[in-house]
Design a protein around this motif. Structure first.
Motif, PDB file in Angstrom:
ATOM      1  N   ILE A 107      -0.323   9.337  -7.893  1.00  0.00           N
ATOM      2  CA  ILE A 107      -1.072  10.489  -7.380  1.00  0.00           C
ATOM      3  C   ILE A 107      -1.324  10.324  -5.889  1.00  0.00           C
ATOM      4  N   ALA A 108      -1.578   9.064  -5.458  1.00  0.00           N
ATOM      5  CA  ALA A 108      -1.849   8.820  -4.040  1.00  0.00           C
ATOM      6  C   ALA A 108      -0.625   9.148  -3.181  1.00  0.00           C
ATOM      7  N   MET A 109       0.581   8.980  -3.696  1.00  0.00           N
ATOM      8  CA  MET A 109       1.788   9.304  -2.944  1.00  0.00           C
ATOM      9  C   MET A 109       2.047  10.804  -2.912  1.00  0.00           C
ATOM     10  N   GLY A 110       1.437  11.563  -3.864  1.00  0.00           N
ATOM     11  CA  GLY A 110       1.549  13.007  -3.862  1.00  0.00           C
ATOM     12  C   GLY A 110       2.983  13.481  -4.062  1.00  0.00           C
ATOM     13  N   ASP A 111       3.381  14.449  -3.203  1.00  0.00           N
ATOM     14  CA  ASP A 111       4.719  15.034  -3.319  1.00  0.00           C
ATOM     15  C   ASP A 111       5.823  14.013  -3.020  1.00  0.00           C
ATOM     16  N   LYS A 169      14.133  14.294  -7.880  1.00  0.00           N
ATOM     17  CA  LYS A 169      14.161  12.904  -7.430  1.00  0.00           C
ATOM     18  C   LYS A 169      12.726  12.444  -7.279  1.00  0.00           C
ATOM     19  N   GLY A 170      12.391  11.375  -8.015  1.00  0.00           N
ATOM     20  CA  GLY A 170      11.036  10.872  -7.990  1.00  0.00           C
ATOM     21  C   GLY A 170      10.985   9.366  -7.747  1.00  0.00           C
ATOM     22  N   SER A 197       5.999  11.066  -4.222  1.00  0.00           N
ATOM     23  CA  SER A 197       6.351  10.441  -5.497  1.00  0.00           C
ATOM     24  C   SER A 197       7.108  11.422  -6.388  1.00  0.00           C
ATOM     25  N   ASN A 198       6.584  12.635  -6.548  1.00  0.00           N
ATOM     26  CA  ASN A 198       7.250  13.705  -7.304  1.00  0.00           C
ATOM     27  C   ASN A 198       7.558  13.280  -8.744  1.00  0.00           C
ATOM     28  N   ALA A 199       6.660  12.465  -9.340  1.00  0.00           N
ATOM     29  CA  ALA A 199       6.944  11.945 -10.671  1.00  0.00           C
ATOM     30  C   ALA A 199       5.762  12.073 -11.625  1.00  0.00           C
ATOM     31  N   PHE A 200       4.681  12.766 -11.231  1.00  0.00           N
ATOM     32  CA  PHE A 200       3.527  12.856 -12.112  1.00  0.00           C
ATOM     33  C   PHE A 200       3.483  14.245 -12.729  1.00  0.00           C
ATOM     34  N   LEU A 201       3.732  14.304 -14.080  1.00  0.00           N
ATOM     35  CA  LEU A 201       3.698  15.549 -14.831  1.00  0.00           C
ATOM     36  C   LEU A 201       4.527  16.633 -14.138  1.00  0.00           C
ATOM     37  N   LYS A 202       5.803  16.323 -13.910  1.00  0.00           N
ATOM     38  CA  LYS A 202       6.689  17.235 -13.207  1.00  0.00           C
ATOM     39  C   LYS A 202       7.490  18.045 -14.207  1.00  0.00           C
ATOM     40  N   ASP A 203       7.365  19.384 -14.163  1.00  0.00           N
ATOM     41  CA  ASP A 203       8.126  20.244 -15.050  1.00  0.00           C
ATOM     42  C   ASP A 203       9.537  20.442 -14.493  1.00  0.00           C
ATOM     43  N   ILE A 204      10.531  20.314 -15.386  1.00  0.00           N
ATOM     44  CA  ILE A 204      11.935  20.449 -14.978  1.00  0.00           C
ATOM     45  C   ILE A 204      12.597  21.465 -15.911  1.00  0.00           C
ATOM     46  N   ASN A 205      13.162  22.518 -15.336  1.00  0.00           N
ATOM     47  CA  ASN A 205      13.843  23.540 -16.124  1.00  0.00           C
ATOM     48  C   ASN A 205      15.240  23.075 -16.519  1.00  0.00           C
ATOM     49  N   PRO A 206      15.829  23.720 -17.561  1.00  0.00           N
ATOM     50  CA  PRO A 206      17.171  23.316 -18.022  1.00  0.00           C
ATOM     51  C   PRO A 206      18.204  23.378 -16.889  1.00  0.00           C
ATOM     52  N   ARG A 242       0.851  -1.188   0.000  1.00  0.00           N
ATOM     53  CA  ARG A 242       0.000   0.000   0.000  1.00  0.00           C
ATOM     54  C   ARG A 242       0.881   1.231   0.000  1.00  0.00           C
ATOM     55  N   VAL A 243       0.436   2.258  -0.730  1.00  0.00           N
ATOM     56  CA  VAL A 243       1.130   3.547  -0.754  1.00  0.00           C
ATOM     57  C   VAL A 243       0.135   4.631  -0.378  1.00  0.00           C
ATOM     58  N   GLY A 244       0.665   5.805  -0.026  1.00  0.00           N
ATOM     59  CA  GLY A 244      -0.182   6.912   0.402  1.00  0.00           C
ATOM     60  C   GLY A 244      -0.301   6.956   1.920  1.00  0.00           C
ATOM     61  N   ASP A 245      -1.278   7.742   2.393  1.00  0.00           N
ATOM     62  CA  ASP A 245      -1.505   7.843   3.839  1.00  0.00           C
ATOM     63  C   ASP A 245      -2.864   7.264   4.188  1.00  0.00           C
ATOM     64  N   GLN A 246      -3.311   7.536   5.416  1.00  0.00           N
ATOM     65  CA  GLN A 246      -4.566   6.955   5.879  1.00  0.00           C
ATOM     66  C   GLN A 246      -5.786   7.596   5.236  1.00  0.00           C
ATOM     67  N   TYR A 247      -5.591   8.765   4.620  1.00  0.00           N
ATOM     68  CA  TYR A 247      -6.719   9.441   3.988  1.00  0.00           C
ATOM     69  C   TYR A 247      -6.768   9.178   2.492  1.00  0.00           C
ATOM     70  N   ILE A 248      -5.614   9.311   1.855  1.00  0.00           N
ATOM     71  CA  ILE A 248      -5.538   9.048   0.424  1.00  0.00           C
ATOM     72  C   ILE A 248      -4.440   7.998   0.207  1.00  0.00           C
ATOM     73  N   GLY A 249      -4.878   6.825  -0.182  1.00  0.00           N
ATOM     74  CA  GLY A 249      -3.908   5.763  -0.405  1.00  0.00           C
ATOM     75  C   GLY A 249      -4.428   4.775  -1.427  1.00  0.00           C
ATOM     76  N   GLN A 250      -3.599   3.841  -1.778  1.00  0.00           N
ATOM     77  CA  GLN A 250      -4.016   2.817  -2.746  1.00  0.00           C
ATOM     78  C   GLN A 250      -3.310   1.508  -2.403  1.00  0.00           C
ATOM     79  N   THR A 251      -4.076   0.428  -2.505  1.00  0.00           N
ATOM     80  CA  THR A 251      -3.557  -0.907  -2.221  1.00  0.00           C
ATOM     81  C   THR A 251      -3.247  -1.620  -3.534  1.00  0.00           C
ATOM     82  N   ALA A 252      -2.144  -2.357  -3.556  1.00  0.00           N
ATOM     83  CA  ALA A 252      -1.701  -3.038  -4.790  1.00  0.00           C
ATOM     84  C   ALA A 252      -2.573  -4.258  -5.067  1.00  0.00           C
ATOM     85  N   GLN A 253      -2.782  -4.536  -6.339  1.00  0.00           N
ATOM     86  CA  GLN A 253      -3.443  -5.771  -6.733  1.00  0.00           C
ATOM     87  C   GLN A 253      -2.546  -6.975  -6.428  1.00  0.00           C
ATOM     88  N   GLY A 254      -1.241  -6.809  -6.715  1.00  0.00           N
ATOM     89  CA  GLY A 254      -0.256  -7.849  -6.379  1.00  0.00           C
ATOM     90  C   GLY A 254       0.724  -7.308  -5.361  1.00  0.00           C
TER      91      GLY A 254
END
Length: 224
Positions: A171-175, A191-192, A177-186, A117-129
């Motif tokens: 999305i459930a991991m939020g900040d 770190k995601g 995870s830091n890997a969902f549609l993250k803009d990176i300048n030159p 499972r990832v996320g916290d007690q309010y917003i989280g998601q459990t893995a199928q496997g």
């Protein structure tokens, strides 16, 4: 008057003079003859002995042994080198190495398996496997801002099956995870964490990373 002395003189007849001749030595010739006879006998003995050795060797089909010279001792026979088993080359582990695709430079720093499972007690998601978390550093090596999207990345297992990143878990991991549609300048980097939902007991093979959905991508070998 003596017949051999016609002039006896006043003192009577002079006896005839006898010249003394020393007897010839018989030992010199005899000694040389003995030495010659002994030499001939010894020579015959040596010749007969050598002939006997050669005849004996020829009858057995071998040659007489000769003593090895002390300065050149006989070398022991060297055993043939056993065939070395062929070593299988281990796959290259891409953890900690930088790989580039397009304008992004990727470095996978850690892999974590068996997360349920990832996320916290309010917003989280459990893995199928189980969730596999891939910790990655992404740097923009281009001249303009670009967006890093976790949904463009792919995980492959040892059976050749492909797994897409789980956007909902990201999305459930939020900040964190830091890997969902993250803009990176030159020149900047982030770190995601990429999250993949895979079966339990899966053996990983590689990770394919892209700087955009349409790039060629770069493949990174992973430990199983």
């Amino acid at each position: 008057m003596h017949p051999n002395n016609p002039n006896p003189g006043p003192y009577g007849p002079v006896p005839p003079q006898v010249h003394y001749q020393p007897p010839r030595s018989k030992g010199t010739g005899a000694g040389k003859g003995c030495l010659i006879a002994i030499g001939v006998a010894v020579g015959l003995f040596v010749v007969l002995g050598a002939c006997g050795v050669l005849l004996s060797a020829s009858s057995t089909g071998t040659t007489p042994n000769t003593a090895a010279s002390p300065s050149s001792p006989a070398k022991a026979a060297q055993p043939a080198n056993p065939t070395q088993p062929t070593k299988k080359s281990a796959p290259v582990n891409g953890i900690g190495r930088e790989y580039r695709d397009g304008k992004f430079a990727f470095t996978v720093t850690k892999i974590k398996k068996g997360v349920h499972r990832v996320g916290d007690q309010y917003i989280g998601q459990t893995a199928q496997g189980q969730f596999v978390l891939v910790y990655v550093t992404v740097r923009n090596i281009g001249n303009e801002a670009r967006t890093f999207d976790s949904s463009s990345q792919k995980l492959t297992d040892a059976q050749g099956r492909d797994f897409d990143a789980d956007s909902g878990a990201t999305i459930a991991m939020g900040d964190q995870s830091n890997a969902f549609l993250k803009d990176i300048n030159p020149g900047n980097g982030v770190k995601g964490i990429l999250i993949f939902d895979v079966p339990a007991g899966v053996k990983l093979k590689s990770l394919e990373l892209h700087d955009s959905p349409f790039s060629g991508g770069v493949t990174i070998s992973l430990p199983g």
